[in-house]
Design a protein around this motif. Structure first.
Motif, mmCIF file in Angstrom:
data_model
loop_
_atom_site.group_PDB
_atom_site.id
_atom_site.type_symbol
_atom_site.label_atom_id
_atom_site.label_comp_id
_atom_site.label_asym_id
_atom_site.label_seq_id
_atom_site.Cartn_x
_atom_site.Cartn_y
_atom_site.Cartn_z
ATOM 1 N N LYS A 100 -0.777 0.931 -4.152
ATOM 2 C CA LYS A 100 -1.642 2.084 -3.912
ATOM 3 C C LYS A 100 -3.034 1.865 -4.504
ATOM 4 C CE LYS A 100 1.572 4.902 -5.521
ATOM 5 N NZ LYS A 100 2.275 6.145 -5.948
ATOM 6 N N LEU A 101 -3.084 1.382 -5.736
ATOM 7 C CA LEU A 101 -4.378 1.152 -6.378
ATOM 8 C C LEU A 101 -5.151 0.034 -5.689
ATOM 9 C CD1 LEU A 101 -3.323 1.480 -10.111
ATOM 10 C CD2 LEU A 101 -4.569 3.154 -8.730
ATOM 11 N N ARG A 102 -4.449 -1.007 -5.231
ATOM 12 C CA ARG A 102 -5.099 -2.087 -4.496
ATOM 13 C C ARG A 102 -5.829 -1.547 -3.278
ATOM 14 N NH1 ARG A 102 -0.720 -4.766 -1.534
ATOM 15 N NH2 ARG A 102 -1.101 -2.903 -0.260
ATOM 16 N N ASP A 103 -5.150 -0.707 -2.496
ATOM 17 C CA ASP A 103 -5.760 -0.201 -1.270
ATOM 18 C C ASP A 103 -6.903 0.755 -1.570
ATOM 19 O OD1 ASP A 103 -3.916 -1.724 0.004
ATOM 20 O OD2 ASP A 103 -2.969 -0.101 1.136
ATOM 21 N N GLU A 104 -6.770 1.562 -2.608
ATOM 22 C CA GLU A 104 -7.876 2.447 -2.968
ATOM 23 C C GLU A 104 -9.090 1.651 -3.426
ATOM 24 O OE1 GLU A 104 -7.811 6.314 -3.026
ATOM 25 O OE2 GLU A 104 -6.827 5.267 -1.376
ATOM 26 N N ALA A 105 -8.864 0.582 -4.185
ATOM 27 C CA ALA A 105 -9.983 -0.260 -4.624
ATOM 28 C C ALA A 105 -10.654 -0.937 -3.436
ATOM 29 C CB ALA A 105 -9.488 -1.307 -5.621
ATOM 30 N N LEU A 106 -9.867 -1.363 -2.454
ATOM 31 C CA LEU A 106 -10.440 -1.983 -1.258
ATOM 32 C C LEU A 106 -11.295 -0.996 -0.473
ATOM 33 C CD1 LEU A 106 -7.438 -4.137 0.015
ATOM 34 C CD2 LEU A 106 -9.654 -4.994 -0.781
ATOM 35 N N ARG A 107 -11.020 0.285 -0.620
ATOM 36 C CA ARG A 107 -11.825 1.316 0.046
ATOM 37 C C ARG A 107 -13.099 1.632 -0.734
ATOM 38 N NH1 ARG A 107 -6.403 3.673 1.057
ATOM 39 N NH2 ARG A 107 -6.052 3.624 3.309
ATOM 40 N N GLY A 108 -13.283 0.993 -1.884
ATOM 41 C CA GLY A 108 -14.487 1.233 -2.670
ATOM 42 C C GLY A 108 -14.337 2.310 -3.714
ATOM 43 N N ARG A 109 -13.094 2.617 -4.100
ATOM 44 C CA ARG A 109 -12.850 3.656 -5.087
ATOM 45 C C ARG A 109 -12.366 3.034 -6.394
ATOM 46 N NH1 ARG A 109 -9.458 7.123 -0.595
ATOM 47 N NH2 ARG A 109 -11.271 7.643 0.711
ATOM 48 N N PRO A 110 -12.894 3.458 -7.532
ATOM 49 C CA PRO A 110 -12.392 2.943 -8.803
ATOM 50 C C PRO A 110 -10.893 3.195 -8.928
ATOM 51 C CG PRO A 110 -14.422 4.182 -9.123
ATOM 52 C CD PRO A 110 -14.001 4.411 -7.713
ATOM 53 N N ALA A 111 -10.174 2.248 -9.500
ATOM 54 C CA ALA A 111 -8.707 2.338 -9.595
ATOM 55 C C ALA A 111 -8.283 2.073 -11.031
ATOM 56 C CB ALA A 111 -8.063 1.341 -8.642
ATOM 57 N N LEU A 112 -7.572 3.033 -11.619
ATOM 58 C CA LEU A 112 -7.182 2.961 -13.020
ATOM 59 C C LEU A 112 -5.674 3.081 -13.147
ATOM 60 C CD1 LEU A 112 -7.876 2.941 -16.029
ATOM 61 C CD2 LEU A 112 -8.362 5.389 -15.879
ATOM 62 N N TRP A 113 -5.054 2.088 -13.784
ATOM 63 C CA TRP A 113 -3.612 2.071 -13.978
ATOM 64 C C TRP A 113 -3.317 2.204 -15.460
ATOM 65 C CZ3 TRP A 113 0.125 -2.627 -12.984
ATOM 66 C CH2 TRP A 113 1.430 -2.159 -12.865
ATOM 67 N N ILE A 114 -2.648 3.286 -15.840
ATOM 68 C CA ILE A 114 -2.257 3.510 -17.221
ATOM 69 C C ILE A 114 -0.796 3.102 -17.345
ATOM 70 C CG2 ILE A 114 -2.021 5.217 -19.064
ATOM 71 C CD1 ILE A 114 -4.151 6.787 -17.175
ATOM 72 N N ARG A 115 -0.574 2.001 -18.049
ATOM 73 C CA ARG A 115 0.778 1.438 -18.203
ATOM 74 C C ARG A 115 1.230 1.608 -19.637
ATOM 75 N NH1 ARG A 115 4.313 -0.284 -18.240
ATOM 76 N NH2 ARG A 115 4.633 -2.493 -18.005
ATOM 77 N N TRP A 116 2.377 2.254 -19.793
ATOM 78 C CA TRP A 116 2.904 2.412 -21.147
ATOM 79 C C TRP A 116 4.312 1.831 -21.203
ATOM 80 C CZ3 TRP A 116 7.135 5.678 -22.185
ATOM 81 C CH2 TRP A 116 7.527 6.524 -21.128
#
Length: 211
Positions: free
Chosen positions: A114-130
């Motif tokens: 999901k984040l990959r595709d949003e970044a490809l659309r030009g949107r910042p993508a933030l993944w919070i991993r705990w």
């Protein structure tokens, strides 16, 4: 090869901003279940969004760039990935494109896609991993903020020490102009295909065997 650094750089800036905010409020928790810990982290992220003057929507619907493929698993047919996908948070800003945020306890999720595709659309993508081990690589344009936790057994509970301000931020490579153009083309092609499909009579959906 030309690189567009804006989204990758902004994703990193946003991850650092969130880390600083969590440090300033002394964010931590103790003896929470997995769901409770995720909710606690989500609330803290929402507070950061509000403190930044933005607003957000939880479980925000998004679309993958490539259409799902009908697959067969034994006696059941299914779409992979599913037609519908949802971001944990979509952050809306007046001064920039929306931010895609995913919050996960483990790598075994659809967050990366999901984040990959949003970044490809030009949107910042933030993944919070705990908690848990981290995958070595990230998609282009994605920034990951890692928040390690301690866990106990029987019953399983998680604890998070206060943020110290130096938690690791990992970045994927920059999104290239070629990758952006190709993704936008495929995205538009999928939209056109879906419109054509909507105009046709409905086809049978996935089938399941019953014993």
């Amino acid at each position: 090869m030309a690189h567009e650094l804006t989204e990758a750089g902004e994703s990193e800036i946003l991850a650092a901003s969130l880390r600083t905010y969590l440090f300033e409020i002394g964010f931590s928790f103790s003896s929470l279940t997995g769901k409770e810990a995720t909710r606690s982290i989500t609330r803290a992220v929402v507070q950061w969004v509000g403190a930044s003057g933005w607003r957000c929507r939880s479980e925000a619907q998004m679309r993958y760039i490539d259409p799902p493929v009908l697959k067969s698993g034994g006696c059941i047919a299914y779409w992979s990935p599913s037609w519908s996908a949802y971001l944990d948070l979509r952050v809306m800003r007046k001064d920039g494109p929306p931010i895609a945020v995913e919050i996960d306890r483990a790598d075994e999720s659809t967050a990366v896609d999901k984040l990959r595709d949003e970044a490809l659309r030009g949107r910042p993508a933030l993944w919070i991993r705990w908690h848990g081990a981290l995958r070595a690589e990230l998609p282009a344009g994605v920034a990951r903020l890692h928040r390690p936790t301690r866990s106990s057994k029987s019953p399983l509970r998680y604890s998070l020490a206060p943020v110290v301000g130096t938690e690791a931020i990992t970045l994927g490579p920059a999104v290239t102009s070629e990758a952006r153009a190709d993704a936008l083309h495929r995205d538009q092609q999928r939209i056109a295909d879906e419109k054509r499909a909507a105009a046709r009579p409905p086809e049978p959906g996935p089938t399941r065997c019953y014993w």
